[in-house]
Design a protein around this motif. Structure first.
Motif, PDB file in Angstrom:
ATOM      1  N   ALA B  21      27.534 -16.751 -40.260  1.00  0.00           N
ATOM      2  CA  ALA B  21      28.457 -15.780 -39.651  1.00  0.00           C
ATOM      3  C   ALA B  21      27.959 -14.346 -39.838  1.00  0.00           C
ATOM      4  N   ARG B  22      27.422 -14.044 -41.036  1.00  0.00           N
ATOM      5  CA  ARG B  22      26.981 -12.674 -41.308  1.00  0.00           C
ATOM      6  C   ARG B  22      25.838 -12.259 -40.372  1.00  0.00           C
ATOM      7  N   THR B  23      24.855 -13.173 -40.226  1.00  0.00           N
ATOM      8  CA  THR B  23      23.720 -12.864 -39.354  1.00  0.00           C
ATOM      9  C   THR B  23      24.176 -12.681 -37.915  1.00  0.00           C
ATOM     10  N   ARG B  24      25.120 -13.529 -37.476  1.00  0.00           N
ATOM     11  CA  ARG B  24      25.602 -13.421 -36.093  1.00  0.00           C
ATOM     12  C   ARG B  24      26.293 -12.081 -35.844  1.00  0.00           C
ATOM     13  N   VAL B  25      27.123 -11.683 -36.821  1.00  0.00           N
ATOM     14  CA  VAL B  25      27.818 -10.402 -36.676  1.00  0.00           C
ATOM     15  C   VAL B  25      26.805  -9.259 -36.630  1.00  0.00           C
ATOM     16  N   LEU B  26      25.811  -9.318 -37.550  1.00  0.00           N
ATOM     17  CA  LEU B  26      24.816  -8.240 -37.603  1.00  0.00           C
ATOM     18  C   LEU B  26      23.947  -8.214 -36.348  1.00  0.00           C
ATOM     19  N   LEU B  27      23.609  -9.405 -35.840  1.00  0.00           N
ATOM     20  CA  LEU B  27      22.809  -9.472 -34.603  1.00  0.00           C
ATOM     21  C   LEU B  27      23.574  -8.840 -33.442  1.00  0.00           C
ATOM     22  N   GLU B  28      24.855  -9.141 -33.405  1.00  0.00           N
ATOM     23  CA  GLU B  28      25.692  -8.611 -32.326  1.00  0.00           C
ATOM     24  C   GLU B  28      25.754  -7.083 -32.412  1.00  0.00           C
ATOM     25  N   ILE B  29      25.953  -6.578 -33.627  1.00  0.00           N
ATOM     26  CA  ILE B  29      26.026  -5.128 -33.802  1.00  0.00           C
ATOM     27  C   ILE B  29      24.674  -4.489 -33.482  1.00  0.00           C
ATOM     28  N   ALA B  30      23.587  -5.145 -33.946  1.00  0.00           N
ATOM     29  CA  ALA B  30      22.242  -4.603 -33.688  1.00  0.00           C
ATOM     30  C   ALA B  30      21.979  -4.495 -32.189  1.00  0.00           C
ATOM     31  N   ALA B  31      22.355  -5.555 -31.451  1.00  0.00           N
ATOM     32  CA  ALA B  31      22.131  -5.556 -30.002  1.00  0.00           C
ATOM     33  C   ALA B  31      22.952  -4.457 -29.334  1.00  0.00           C
ATOM     34  N   ASP B  32      24.205  -4.320 -29.750  1.00  0.00           N
ATOM     35  CA  ASP B  32      25.063  -3.293 -29.149  1.00  0.00           C
ATOM     36  C   ASP B  32      24.586  -1.885 -29.515  1.00  0.00           C
ATOM     37  N   LEU B  33      24.066  -1.736 -30.747  1.00  0.00           N
ATOM     38  CA  LEU B  33      23.522  -0.439 -31.167  1.00  0.00           C
ATOM     39  C   LEU B  33      22.368  -0.034 -30.258  1.00  0.00           C
ATOM     40  N   GLU B  34      21.489  -0.999 -29.993  1.00  0.00           N
ATOM     41  CA  GLU B  34      20.340  -0.699 -29.134  1.00  0.00           C
ATOM     42  C   GLU B  34      20.772  -0.362 -27.710  1.00  0.00           C
ATOM     43  N   ASP B  35      21.777  -1.107 -27.203  1.00  0.00           N
ATOM     44  CA  ASP B  35      22.278  -0.823 -25.852  1.00  0.00           C
ATOM     45  C   ASP B  35      22.923   0.561 -25.790  1.00  0.00           C
ATOM     46  N   MET B  36      23.642   0.874 -26.861  1.00  0.00           N
ATOM     47  CA  MET B  36      24.307   2.172 -26.925  1.00  0.00           C
ATOM     48  C   MET B  36      23.258   3.286 -26.946  1.00  0.00           C
ATOM     49  N   TYR B  37      22.215   3.057 -27.724  1.00  0.00           N
ATOM     50  CA  TYR B  37      21.110   4.020 -27.820  1.00  0.00           C
ATOM     51  C   TYR B  37      20.499   4.234 -26.434  1.00  0.00           C
ATOM     52  N   ARG B  38      20.256   3.154 -25.698  1.00  0.00           N
ATOM     53  CA  ARG B  38      19.692   3.259 -24.341  1.00  0.00           C
ATOM     54  C   ARG B  38      20.649   4.022 -23.422  1.00  0.00           C
ATOM     55  N   HIS B  39      21.930   3.742 -23.590  1.00  0.00           N
ATOM     56  CA  HIS B  39      22.938   4.422 -22.767  1.00  0.00           C
ATOM     57  C   HIS B  39      22.881   5.942 -22.994  1.00  0.00           C
ATOM     58  N   TYR B  40      22.807   6.348 -24.251  1.00  0.00           N
ATOM     59  CA  TYR B  40      22.763   7.777 -24.554  1.00  0.00           C
ATOM     60  C   TYR B  40      21.444   8.401 -24.106  1.00  0.00           C
ATOM     61  N   ARG B  41      20.369   7.639 -24.213  1.00  0.00           N
ATOM     62  CA  ARG B  41      19.067   8.135 -23.752  1.00  0.00           C
ATOM     63  C   ARG B  41      19.113   8.373 -22.244  1.00  0.00           C
TER      64      ARG B  41
END
Lengths: 114, 244
Positions: B21-41
């Motif tokens: 569960a921990r890895t899944r949550v972190l993977l999800e956050i990591a993916a969204d962080l990267e998408d958010m970063y691309r959005h701001y870029r």
């Protein structure tokens, strides 16, 4: 319906859940997309920290109202998107009328009599 | 390598969820962080600004983390937390103590009633004590890792190697005690030549029983250690895959 539509004691939470469910009614979305869509449509009223999304999404998923699915998006890696379940769609329909009723009563109380 | 590892690493430490569960949550956050970063870029921010804004937007408050943990905590886990919590009443603690004591007594009684243990005699006690210690430690670690699902790596690894050491000690003790009893038997044979054959036969029976108990105990303890070590390695791999 085994789940209360609106919990007046935790209105902010109920409101966030309703916003997320309504957003997903338009189609599956990633977590960050949900937050952006709500912010965009909310006219500045519904700006919430994206970090607060996950507990709500996971709770709704556990309750079977939404379903998360992982997909491999090539160089972007694995992404999890959420979509409404049939149970979720039924719930959103009730939720809408529940909120309407709640707001009507709220206005009745706060609006001054003419 | 994820570009937000330095954000995810402390977050992982604050997230007391079991794997996966921990890895899944972190993977999800990591993916969204990267998408958010691309959005701001894409909206025209510099790399550093986009990065900072993405991290800011995904800051998980203690309250949100607690809620996330609560969502992923099963009824069984909540029950166990209650059982091991400080808030237990005196009668709850007493009841647990009685149950644990009764179980231990029954286990020891069953082991001692075994024919092989009886034949091996008192010389099997050091090995048995090591075996019991290994099994007890194994059970405690099993409870911690599989039932309580405390997957904090440092805690999961603590005392794990002691189980393997206890397995090794059982084998060494078995051979040492058997060797020493052979020495005693040889002395008895020298003093009592007429019954030397009987003494030798008795030694053979007790030593083989002792070695059987030692080797079986060591094998069982080693198997428990192996299963637990594999699980802990799996937890470490899941975290390393995400954070390195």
């Amino acid at each position: 319906m085994d789940r209360p539509l609106i919990e007046p004691q935790s209105l902010a939470k109920s409101c966030n859940e309703a916003l997320i469910l309504a957003c997903l009614e338009e189609g599956p979305r990633h977590g960050y997309q949900i937050a952006l869509d709500i912010e965009e449509k909310g006219g500045g009223y519904f700006r919430f920290n994206h970090g607060t999304l996950y507990p709500i999404l996971h709770k709704l998923e556990k309750e079977g109202l939404i379903k998360g699915a992982w997909s491999d998006e090539g160089p972007r890696g694995k992404r999890k998107s959420y979509g409404l379940t049939a149970k979720g769609r039924r719930y959103v329909a009730n939720l809408r009328s529940g909120w309407r009723e709640f707001i009507e009563h709220f206005l009745e109380v706060v609006e001054a009599e003419e | 390598m994820t570009s937000f590892a330095e954000v995810l690493r402390p977050l992982s430490a604050r997230l007391p969820l079991p794997q996966p569960a921990r890895t899944r949550v972190l993977l999800e956050i990591a993916a969204d962080l990267e998408d958010m970063y691309r959005h701001y870029r894409a909206s025209g921010l510099s790399e550093e600004e986009a990065r900072l804004k993405a991290v800011e937007a995904f800051d998980l408050s203690d309250e949100a983390l607690a809620e996330l943990v609560r969502v992923h905590t099963s009824f069984f886990r909540r029950l166990l937390d209650r059982l091991s919590s400080q808030a237990q009443s005196r009668w709850e603690r007493g009841l647990l103590l009685i149950v644990a004591g009764t179980l231990s007594f029954v286990c020891v009684h069953l082991v001692l009633r075994g024919e092989v243990v009886a034949v091996a005699g008192t010389q099997v006690w050091p090995t048995l004590i090591c075996g019991m210690a290994g099994l007890t430690l194994g059970l405690i670690k099993f409870y911690q890792i599989h039932i309580k699902q405390d997957h904090e790596l440092r805690r999961a690894r603590r005392w794990l190697d002691a189980i393997a050491i206890l397995a090794g000690v059982q084998v060494i003790l078995g051979f040492l005690v058997a060797w020493f009893s052979l020495y005693l038997t040889a002395r008895r044979m020298a003093e009592d030549v007429e019954y030397a054959g009987v003494h030798l036969f008795n030694w053979l029976v007790s030593a083989s029983a002792l070695l059987s108990v030692s080797l079986m105990g060591a094998l069982l303890t080693a198997m428990i250690w192996f299963a637990l070590a594999r699980r802990v390695a799996g937890i470490a791999d899941a975290e390393a895959a995400l954070l390195t």
